[in-house]
Each structure stands twice: as C-alpha cells, then as structure tokens.
Write a protein that holds these residues in place. Structure first.
Motif, PDB file in Angstrom:
ATOM      1  N   MET A 456       0.817  -1.207   0.000  1.00 18.19           N
ATOM      2  CA  MET A 456       0.000   0.000   0.000  1.00 18.19           C
ATOM      3  C   MET A 456       0.857   1.267   0.000  1.00 18.19           C
ATOM      4  O   MET A 456       0.358   2.356  -0.312  1.00 18.19           O
ATOM      5  N   CYS A 594      -9.163   6.157  -4.352  1.00 13.36           N
ATOM      6  CA  CYS A 594      -9.171   5.694  -2.957  1.00 13.36           C
ATOM      7  C   CYS A 594     -10.316   4.712  -2.701  1.00 13.36           C
ATOM      8  O   CYS A 594     -10.133   3.705  -2.002  1.00 13.36           O
ATOM      9  N   ILE A 595     -11.485   4.984  -3.282  1.00 14.57           N
ATOM     10  CA  ILE A 595     -12.599   4.043  -3.109  1.00 14.57           C
ATOM     11  C   ILE A 595     -12.283   2.717  -3.792  1.00 14.57           C
ATOM     12  O   ILE A 595     -12.559   1.640  -3.255  1.00 14.57           O
ATOM     13  N   SER A 597      -9.407   1.416  -4.242  1.00 15.28           N
ATOM     14  CA  SER A 597      -8.371   0.689  -3.506  1.00 15.28           C
ATOM     15  C   SER A 597      -8.957  -0.188  -2.410  1.00 15.28           C
ATOM     16  O   SER A 597      -8.352  -1.184  -2.017  1.00 15.28           O
ATOM     17  N   VAL A 598     -10.136   0.167  -1.919  1.00 14.17           N
ATOM     18  CA  VAL A 598     -10.798  -0.659  -0.917  1.00 14.17           C
ATOM     19  C   VAL A 598     -11.416  -1.893  -1.560  1.00 14.17           C
ATOM     20  O   VAL A 598     -11.433  -2.979  -0.974  1.00 14.17           O
ATOM     21  N   ILE A 599     -11.906  -1.749  -2.799  1.00 13.68           N
ATOM     22  CA  ILE A 599     -12.568  -2.863  -3.484  1.00 13.68           C
ATOM     23  C   ILE A 599     -11.551  -3.779  -4.146  1.00 13.68           C
ATOM     24  O   ILE A 599     -11.583  -5.000  -3.968  1.00 13.68           O
ATOM     25  N   PHE A 601      -7.429  -3.466  -4.835  1.00 15.58           N
ATOM     26  CA  PHE A 601      -6.245  -2.621  -4.712  1.00 15.58           C
ATOM     27  C   PHE A 601      -5.406  -2.642  -5.986  1.00 15.58           C
ATOM     28  O   PHE A 601      -4.827  -1.626  -6.364  1.00 15.58           O
TER      29      PHE A 601
END
Length: 735
Positions: A456, A594-595, A597-599, A601
């Motif tokens: 990350m 950013c959204i 990256s949660v679903i 990456f």
C-alpha cells in the motif's frame, strides 16, 4: 508608556499540522515530483521487500502424519482411469453415461451420490443485476435435454464430525470428450475418496464434485454452488436444477439434492500435459478470484509445503514471461544487486538486495499477480468459491508424457493423491475457518509474498500529491480571480462591465461540470446492455459502436443540461477558470482511486500509475503554444502522449502487449475483456467507466479546447477522430 490594554493582541500562530499543510501546498510541485518518484521506486522495490511465507495457524500441522494412501488405492484409481478413457473413446452407443460411471464407483465405495442438472449460463449483460448472482430465470427458456450439464456429487459423512463443516474436491471434466488429463484428475479424486471412506480420523464431511465442464468449468461449479447455498424451487416445491434420476438410464434414486455443512476449503484438481524438457512434474497454483480476492495465505502455504517437502514437486505460480527477457528489468536488477552489496559492506546486518535472477523472477511473478488481480476475472473455477467466502485454489499438476500415460507408472496418481490427502488432513485439523494469515497480499514466488502493509506504500505515495495539487490550484485560482475582481471594481470603466461573481462558491460551477461528465460515465456503463442485443457482431464492431455512441451521448447530454462553465470572461480573468475545473477533477480522481483501492487494490494501483501523471501534467495546449519555450514544448508533447496512452482501449492494448506479448494483443480484445468483466460482476468495469473514462474526457477537454468556450461538439468529434487514428496506428482497417 503604553498600557497592556493599548497593546494589540498578538496574532495566534496556526497549529503545526496546518503550517505543514500550507507548506506542502505552497511547494506542491516539488512534493508531487518527489512523491511520484518515491512511489514508482517503492513499487520496484517490492520484490526485494517480499518476505518468506510461513504457516500462521499451528493447528494445520502439515506433514505431521504419514500418508495413508496405499498402492491398492492407486491401483483401483488406475483401473477407474482406464474405464474413463475406454468409455471416452468407445464409438458404439452405450446405455451408461460417464456421470453414471462416476456415480457407480462412488456408491461402490459406500459414499452417497446425487446428480445435479444445470443449464448453461447466458452471457448477457444486465445492469440491474450487476452486483447480484446470475439470473436463474434462464430455466424458463427453451433448452433441449442435450443442452443440460450434469454434475455428479459424492459425499462422505465424517465419523468424527457433526455434519456442520465440509471440504470440497472439484474435478472438472468434459462429459462429451474427456481428455487424458481430465481422466487422471478424476482418478486422483477417486483414490482420495476411496481412502477417506475407510479412515476414522475424518472430522469434516467430504464432497467430491465431478463438474461437467462441457459448458465451461466455472459455469458448472457456479451452478452447483448457487443451488447449494440459495436453492430455487418451482411451484411443487422441487428444486429447479435438481435431478435424482440417472442421466442416461433414467433409473430413480431415492436421494434429493444432498448437502453437507459449511465449506471450510475447496481444492480444484487438474492434470495437464507438461513440457518435455521438464526434469520433474510441476504443480501450478492459481488463486486469484473476482475483484482481486485471494484465499487465505495459509492454504497456499500448506499446499506449497506438502508439494515441495512431501512429494518433491516443483511448485510454480504464474509469471509474465515477457518480463523475463527484458533488458531494462535486468539492468534494474543489477543496479539493486550492487546497491545491496554496498549496503552489506557498510553493515552486514542490512539484508538488502537479492540476486539478479531472483529479482527478475520475483518481478515477473509480482507483475502477473498484480495484473490478474487488476483484471478482476478469476483464473480458474476456484474463483466462484470466494464469492461465498470459501477459501479455494486450483492445483494444476503439469505432468510429463500425460498423453503417453501407459508408459508412466502409478507415480502421478500416488503423488497427486498423497498431496491432496495431506491438504485434507491439515484442513481437517482446523476448529474454525482460515483467519490467522493474510487475505490481502501479492505473490513474488510460491514461498514469498508482499503483505498489504507493504504494497500500500507505493499507492499512497502516488496518490498523495493529488489533494495537495488540487488545493494548490484552488488557492492559486481564487487568489488571482479575486485580484482581477478588485481591478475590475476599481476601473473607471467598471460600470460598463457586467459584475463578475468569483467568490468562494465559484468552484460549484466546476463541480457541476465534473458531475455531468461523471454522470455521462454512468450512462456509458449501461450502453453495452443495448449493444449486447445485437447478434453476430464482431468485437471490434461492438467496440467502435460503443465509443461512437458514447461520444454522441455526451453531446446530447450537454445539449439537454446546457453548458455548465461559461468562459465569456476568459480574457479578463486570465484563463484561471480551467485551474478551478482541474482542481475539482483531480479531487474526483483521487476520491475514485481511494474508493477503488478498498474494493480492488491492484486496479487502483495500475489506475494510479496512469491517472496521476496525467492529473499532474495536463495543461491547455494553447497556453503552452503561446509560451513558445522548450519547457512548454516538452510539456505539451508529454500531454499529447499521456492522453493517447491513457485512453482505455489503447491502455489495455499496451498493457496486454507489454505483459503477454504484442503478437497476442488485439484492440478487439478490449470488448472481450469488457464482456468478461460484467460476466464476473467485476468492479473494475465500474471503475473504468465511471472514474477513469470521465477523468480522461475532462483532461482531453483541457488540452484541446479549454479556450474554445467548451465547444462539446468539438470534443465529441475529436474523440471519434482520435479513435480512428488510434486504430490506424495499430494497423487496423476501417472496413
């Protein structure tokens, strides 16, 4: 003397965090260059930062027990394989099908068996059911009996269990034409099934799914799992897809659709023909599921440990062969090796740097893992299990001389059977589901991984400049516009000029434009639903139709909603409106990345590599043309190149060409990839249409016509011309 009351109160200094933020915003250019360079450098360092895998769950205890699979089990499995092979090549009609052959042997071993009839899944895009399971209404359509697939499912009830947990073995095979590798995979599962019907230590039920893959491996497994977890019933209360009769003889069986407990793990067993040059058999592991989901790392570690230390198999994970011979990667590996040598000479405890060959292998494997996760498409039938939160992998044994099986001893069946036995014994020891190890990771080899806490960092460094640049552009534009407003107000001729309202709410006009373009991205997301209704159209035709319809849709949307950002006073405000619009666009791109990256990456990582340079460098070409300096010329050239490279079909072609070879990449493959994305309900499709594409259109408008009063007709025409020029560059004709 002045009294304390007369003294003016000292102005309070801002907090350190605010001063730091103001410092970063005021030096956003230097900070952006440093962060982007550090992010790319950190991404290249990931193979060096990879750690050795280890088993986190002590209860697994792989290899603690001696294998119980005997030569008698292998001999019976070989006779079973011979029957499957002879059945497959028998040309005369027979009253028994291969499904009955498998079911008969399961029954002879004392297991329970039932058949599961399913229909082929229609590859039809339904935007309303995008995030749900495939529509089961296809059962109402007109299918002949030959169109049905029939899975054979065997069950072993654990003598020490309570029926609440189960382990699944999956062996895909084509019931119409079974290959030698598929027959061997059935033989391995049969040998294990034969053993497990006699053992007393089994605490979890065993399910053997002989999946009929004539309509696809994934479709067969997905249909059975969907019925297992969410059964559908007709008016009489009978399952739509269940069959308790023999598929060929019609003999009735007393059992209905059988079930066991919650699935603890699943193993997909496949056998393929290996390379003639291989010194020994190879075990290929496939773990990627939809949306970049991965099974618990402990499952891969157990398989790798037992295969290497128990069965002397060479374990491999997929790697991108095109990177193995690249000169730039070798040069980079040599540079890192020299840096590691220098670091160890300064301090022997600094374990920095790896060998050149290990870095190249690790980079190729890491790129493959990142690429497969970013595509959002499963690499095998194991992917359907992750949709039900079941850890699963595909174990593909690449054996030498599979086609000439008669010249091979029982070594293959023994190796594969004992490997599967060891994995089952380890999972059987668990008192709960896999949870100790990592679920978010990237593999650099079968025994090395990069955890989420490490990979990350490159993404964070790449995305960090976006909010700073957005704030810097907003501050600069509002300051200059406020200064211009002051000059206009103080001018003697100000009474003849309409009042210009550029106060703090001016950014709402830019936000409205960005919102309209992103709303257009949502419309573009739905267009393939209508294109999929057209029959017998080529992928390239569908792709061109999609792009042209998208351009005209943007034009129609602008005509309905109207221009949202007037540049009537461009000369008076020195063209600062485009900085406001760029600021809001960068903020939207940062939010979308950013959204995502949660679903997924990996998708966000690759998206950041493309979007962030474009976000930072985009500038109107007309302004650079007026400057007439070397810096402006280089910047304009970079903008043109970035706009070309980041266009989604071109970016997909270049990524695929760089990773799997240009000869294997075609522009029409982009439509096939899009079809696969909505087939697997991949969020990568939503990201591409609603984040990546709108940002590309906005930045294209910055470059070509920001000073043309937002002539959207010109933008749409430029998009269409750009597409045809791109196809000509790649050597495609328009006919």
């Amino acid at each position: 003397m002045e009294t304390m009351a007369d003294a003016e109160p000292a102005k309070a200094k801002p907090r350190p965090i605010i001063r730091l933020g103001l410092f970063l915003i005021s030096h956003s250019f230097i900070v952006s260059v440093a962060c982007c360079a550090a992010g790319i450098f950190a991404l290249l360092l990931l193979p060096i930062l990879a750690k050795n895998t280890y088993i986190s769950e002590n209860a697994l205890m792989p290899g603690s027990a001696s294998p119980m699979l005997s030569n008698d089990d292998v001999s019976r499995a070989r006779m079973f394989v011979n029957k499957v092979v002879s059945f497959d090549f028998n040309t005369d009609s027979s009253s028994i099908g291969i499904q009955d052959l498998v079911a008969q042997h399961i029954t002879d071993l004392g297991g329970e068996v039932n058949f599961h009839r399913f229909l082929p899944q229609v590859n039809k895009f339904n935007p309303l059911h995008f995030f749900s399971s495939p529509d089961q209404g296809i059962a109402q359509e007109n299918y002949t009996c030959s169109s049905y697939g029939i899975n054979t499912v065997g069950f072993i009830r654990a003598p020490r269990g309570d029926g609440k947990e189960a382990i699944v073995l999956v062996t895909p095979y084509n019931s119409v034409k079974t290959s030698m590798g598929e027959a061997l995979s059935l033989g391995i599962a049969y040998s294990i099934f034969s053993l497990l019907t006699r053992v007393t230590w089994l605490a979890k039920d065993i399910i053997w799914l002989a999946a009929d893959s004539q309509h696809g491996e994934y479709a067969a497994v997905a249909a059975w799992l969907r019925e297992y977890h969410t059964p559908s019933f007709d008016g009489s209360g009978r399952s739509l897809f269940e069959s308790n009769a023999s598929p060929t003889t019609g003999r009735k069986r007393p059992n209905d659709f059988l079930r066991a407990g919650t699935m603890a793990a699943a193993l997909v067993i496949k056998v393929t023909d290996g390379s003639e040059k291989a010194e020994r058999d190879v075990l290929n592991l496939y773990a990627e599921a939809s949306n970049g989901q991965m099974p618990n790392l402990d499952l891969i570690n157990v398989v790798n440990y037992l295969a290497v230390n128990g069965q002397r198999l060479r374990v491999k994970v997929e790697k991108l062969g095109s990177l193995l011979d690249s000169w730039w990667l070798r040069s980079l590996a040599e540079l890192f090796y020299k840096l590691g040598t220098v670091a160890r000479s300064l301090n022997p405890q600094w374990n920095f740097g790896i060998s050149v060959a290990e870095y190249i292998e690790g980079s190729a494997t890491l790129a493959s893992s990142l690429y497969n996760q970013a595509l959002g498409v499963p690499t095998g039938p194991h992917g359907v299990f992750r949709d039900y939160q079941v850890d699963a992998i595909t174990m593909e044994i690449s054996a030498k001389h599979v086609a000439n099986y008669k010249n091979r001893p029982n070594e293959l069946l023994l190796q594969g059977g004992r490997l599967v036995e060891g994995v089952i014994r380890s999972v059987n020891n668990l008192l709960e589901k896999f949870h100790q190890s990592f679920f978010l990771y990237l593999l650099t080899s079968p025994n090395k991984f990069v955890s989420v806490g490490v990979y990350m960092i490159p993404f964070a460094l790449l995305v960090a400049p976006l909010p700073m640049v957005a704030a810097s552009l907003f501050t600069d534009s509002t300051r200059r516009i406020s200064g211009m407003e002051t000059k206009v107000a103080s001018s003697p001729a100000s009474s003849d000029i309409p009042a210009i309202s550029f106060r703090s709410w001016r950014w709402l006009h830019a936000a409205k434009t960005v919102f309209i373009v992103h709303f257009w991205g949502a419309v573009v997301t739905l267009l393939p639903h209508f294109l999929s209704l057209v029959q017998d159209s080529s992928p390239l035709t569908n792709l061109l139709s999609w792009i042209i319809l998208s351009a005209f849709t943007l034009l129609i949307l602008q005509a309905i909603l109207g221009s949202s950002f007037s540049l009537l006073h461009m000369n008076r405000t020195q063209g600062m409106e485009w900085t406001l619009l760029k600021s809001v666009t960068i903020a939207a791109a940062c939010t979308g990345l950013c959204i995502m990256s949660v679903i997924n990456f990996a998708t966000a990582e690759l998206g950041a590599l493309m979007l962030v340079p474009m976000c930072l460098m985009t500038r109107p070409l007309m302004l650079d043309a007026k400057a007439k300096t070397l810096k402006s010329f280089i910047r304009a050239a970079c903008n043109i190149v970035l706009i070309f490279l980041v266009f989604p079909p071109v970016a997909y072609y270049l990524w695929k060409g760089a990773l799997v070879g240009v000869e294997n990449a075609r522009v029409g493959d982009f439509w096939n990839w899009v079809e696969s994305l909505w087939t697997w309900n991949s969020a990568t499709y939503i990201y591409m249409c609603m984040v990546h594409l709108p940002c590309w259109v906005l930045f294209l408008s910055f470059c070509i016509c920001i000073l043309a009063k937002w002539n959207w007709e010109y933008i749409c025409g430029s998009i269409i011309v750009f597409v045809f020029v791109s196809l000509r560059v790649f050597g495609f004709s328009y006919c």
